[in-house]
Design an enzyme around this catalytic site. Structure first.
Site, mmCIF file in Angstrom:
data_model
loop_
_atom_site.group_PDB
_atom_site.id
_atom_site.type_symbol
_atom_site.label_atom_id
_atom_site.label_comp_id
_atom_site.label_asym_id
_atom_site.label_seq_id
_atom_site.Cartn_x
_atom_site.Cartn_y
_atom_site.Cartn_z
ATOM 1 C CB THR A 191 68.891 -84.604 43.606
ATOM 2 O OG1 THR A 191 68.044 -84.498 42.457
ATOM 3 C CG2 THR A 191 69.187 -86.069 43.878
ATOM 4 C CG ASN A 245 71.780 -81.336 43.419
ATOM 5 O OD1 ASN A 245 71.430 -82.013 44.390
ATOM 6 N ND2 ASN A 245 70.995 -81.122 42.383
ATOM 7 C CE LYS A 247 69.729 -87.460 39.431
ATOM 8 N NZ LYS A 247 68.866 -86.332 39.881
ATOM 9 C CG ASP A 248 77.330 -89.053 42.704
ATOM 10 O OD1 ASP A 248 76.668 -88.151 43.222
ATOM 11 O OD2 ASP A 248 78.031 -88.878 41.689
ATOM 12 N NE ARG A 249 72.187 -84.806 42.769
ATOM 13 C CZ ARG A 249 72.548 -84.801 41.504
ATOM 14 N NH1 ARG A 249 73.775 -85.215 41.188
ATOM 15 N NH2 ARG A 249 71.724 -84.400 40.552
ATOM 16 C CG ASP A 285 65.900 -85.237 38.384
ATOM 17 O OD1 ASP A 285 65.093 -84.387 38.802
ATOM 18 O OD2 ASP A 285 67.087 -84.974 38.135
ATOM 19 C CG HIS A 327 65.852 -81.916 34.967
ATOM 20 N ND1 HIS A 327 65.680 -80.631 35.416
ATOM 21 C CD2 HIS A 327 66.253 -82.639 36.046
ATOM 22 C CE1 HIS A 327 65.954 -80.574 36.710
ATOM 23 N NE2 HIS A 327 66.295 -81.783 37.115
ATOM 24 C CG ASP A 343 64.693 -86.179 44.775
ATOM 25 O OD1 ASP A 343 63.618 -86.258 44.146
ATOM 26 O OD2 ASP A 343 65.797 -86.179 44.210
ATOM 27 C CG HIS A 358 63.779 -79.773 40.768
ATOM 28 N ND1 HIS A 358 64.837 -79.824 41.639
ATOM 29 C CD2 HIS A 358 64.109 -80.609 39.746
ATOM 30 C CE1 HIS A 358 65.745 -80.666 41.192
ATOM 31 N NE2 HIS A 358 65.343 -81.157 40.034
#
Length: 570
Positions: free
Chosen positions: A79, A100, A161-163, A326, A330, A373, A511
């Protein structure tokens, strides 16, 4: 010759775009919207085609331009690196986002991709709020838009997500917002602002996450119509905590009734009112399609409250990342009913977003791109049931096997400091103390790993620094390697094999590899001056930022290695 030809084509497409009267501003869209769907494999565009509506994926494909052969040109496909490469136009070898998280040799511990202890949370918990883009070493297309307009353009990122929010928004962003599961609110940090805008605080007070979790997750269509997916109850899917089987309906009210295992105390900026920590597990929404719906809700409110694209002569940018795909992928895998239902619901959320964009700035006045991503492997159990090659490896077991072998050969000591992202971090001070050559020890470890089950090949950091590959696995690893942060030995798994975090139990999927199911993602452009069409020409994800820059007639990001995609620019 190839570069000259591309330059000539680019020059040719620029002339009509700038043919106008003197004194007129450069023609640009009113708004740029980047959409990243987390863990969206390319084939999802077509696998669920018969079940999609007309306003989401079908509208983007039917009216926009699709690059059918878009791939990442680096590994690992996670990600953080994925979002960073999309918006910087650079690989991890340049932008520094190699995972990550990664082992930080200076501090002797893992560091998180957007972690920043120098900033404070705004509107949320300490753990969720100490975030910024400081680890990213190059600019984004949003940064360049801000620079090109003397910081008049608004650039805003948002995601669960923050990222997924921070890395796309960039360093000079107006704002970035992400979700905090301890209070069910969208939060930010003092890197961006001292306190939340009133409209964000008002949105948070509506407690929409709790509303979404107040009803069971039932299939959008009758279960019998999910013919593109496996049976609802299969052994390779993970159940929610508190469920006996991974089957519909998922009782979200009961599952979210218990609070998370640990709730971090909330902190606030001076003078700010912050929602209190919830007694319920509002973080659960991430693993349901309703996390995407909440993201779409917040995106629509961002468009309205910030009046994006509605100032004469100013182009704004909104970066939206849908993360629940995501989490669901998962847990349940790509062939699950849960994954299909999540995409059918996302299709409706996309339709809402595209309709709102039209209403805000007018049809054809926004430039939209959609990509992912990374992709994902099929679940190991699913592949094995159909006699297809697949398997899983455990990071701990691989680390321990290297540690044991080095201890036997060279004596006691903590030889392996970390094993993550399929990379071995050796204890370099210990090697020096023992008089062992770093390059030779790296080669030794590479040889030790090669015979392990699931390992296709290994490559050392010394090789990656001293050699160059123009294609193949070596090229992908070279582009993902950044010496100050990467490990000493990098491992490539066989196709169909994955890192199983609960090894030897292998549930769901993940992934991060070099194979097409992880690297091949959708790339759609839609809206402003985009003609309908498609191309099978191989393109790279790093080309997106350069293409957007060409649409806007601005400088590409500082580390960009991408080229404008002339087929969509014609």
């Amino acid at each position: 010759m190839k570069k000259i030809f591309l330059f000539a084509l680019t020059a040719l497409v620029a002339v009509p775009a700038l043919a106008q009267k003197a004194g007129q501003p450069v023609p640009r869209p009113k708004l740029v919207v980047g959409i990243v769907v987390d863990q969206m494999r390319y084939d999802y565009l077509y696998r669920y085609w018969a079940k999609y509506g007309t306003g989401g994926f079908r509208r983007l494909l039917g009216q926009g331009f699709s690059f059918e052969s878009c791939n990442f040109n680096f590994v690992p496909t996670y990600t953080g690196p994925g979002h960073a490469s999309i918006y910087t136009g650079a690989t991890p070898a340049v932008n520094g986002i190699i995972g990550n998280n990664w082992f930080e040799r200076e501090s002797g511990r893992d560091t998180y991709v957007t972690e920043d202890k120098t900033v404070q949370p705004v509107g949320g918990s300490l753990a969720a709020g100490q975030m910024s883009p400081r680890h990213m070493l190059s600019t984004t297309i949003g940064d360049e838009l801000r620079l090109a307009t003397n910081f008049q353009s608004k650039v805003i990122g948002l995601s669960m997500k923050d990222r997924g929010s921070i890395l796309p928004a960039g360093h000079a962003a107006t704002a970035a917002y992400w979700y905090d599961g301890t209070n069910g609110a969208f939060t930010t940090s003092t890197f961006y602002m001292p306190q939340l805008p009133g409209w964000v605080a008002a949105f948070n007070q509506q407690e929409r996450a709790a509303q979404y979790l107040s009803k069971p997750w039932e299939t959008l269509l009758p279960l019998a119509q999910y013919t593109e997916s496996t049976a609802d109850d299969v052994p390779w899917e993970s159940s929610f905590r508190g469920e006996k089987t991974p089957t519909f309906p998922h009782d979200l009210p009961s599952l979210s009734a218990a609070p998370p295992a640990a709730v971090t105390a909330l902190t606030t900026a001076a003078g700010e009112t912050t929602p209190k920590a919830s007694p319920r597990n509002l973080d659960l929404i991430r693993s349901t399609p309703f996390g995407n719906s909440l993201t779409a809700d917040f995106a629509l409110e961002t468009l309205r409250a910030e009046q994006l694209g509605q100032r004469p002569g100013i182009t704004d940018m909104l970066a939206v990342s849908f993360s629940s795909t995501d989490y669901v992928g998962h847990q349940f895998g790509p062939n699950s009913v849960e994954a299909q239902d999540t995409y059918l619901r996302l299709d409706r959320d996309l339709a809402r977003l595209l309709s709102a964009i039209d209403k805000a700035v007018g049809k054809g006045n926004a430039l939209v791109f959609l990509t992912a991503d990374h992709g994902a492997a099929n679940a190991v159990g699913f592949l094995q049931e159909h006699r297809l090659p697949a398997g899983g490896v455990g990071n701990i077991s691989m680390r321990d096997s290297v540690q044991l072998a080095l201890t036997r050969r060279h004596g006691p000591g903590k030889w392996v400091l970390d094993f993550g992202n399929l990379q071995v971090y050796l204890n370099r001070p210990l090697l020096a103390k023992k008089g062992l050559d770093l390059a030779k020890t790296q080669a030794e470890v590479a040889a030790l790993l090669l015979p392990l089950p699931g390992v296709a090949q290994t490559r050392t950091a010394t090789d990656l620094q001293n050699a160059h590959w123009s294609e193949g696995q070596g090229m992908l690893q070279e582009n993902g390697f950044f010496a100050p942060r990467s490990g000493d030995v990098l491992v490539t798994l066989l196709p169909g094999w994955l890192e199983a975090y609960s090894y030897p139990v292998i549930k769901g999927t993940t992934h991060g590899t070099t194979w097409a199911y992880d690297t091949h993602v959708p790339l759609l452009f839609w809206g402003w001056r985009v003609k309908h069409g498609e191309s099978a020409t191989p393109v790279r994800v790093v080309d997106i930022a350069a293409t957007v820059a060409r649409f806007l007639h601005i400088q590409e990001p500082s580390g960009s290695s991408g080229v404008p995609l002339v087929e969509v620019l014609k």
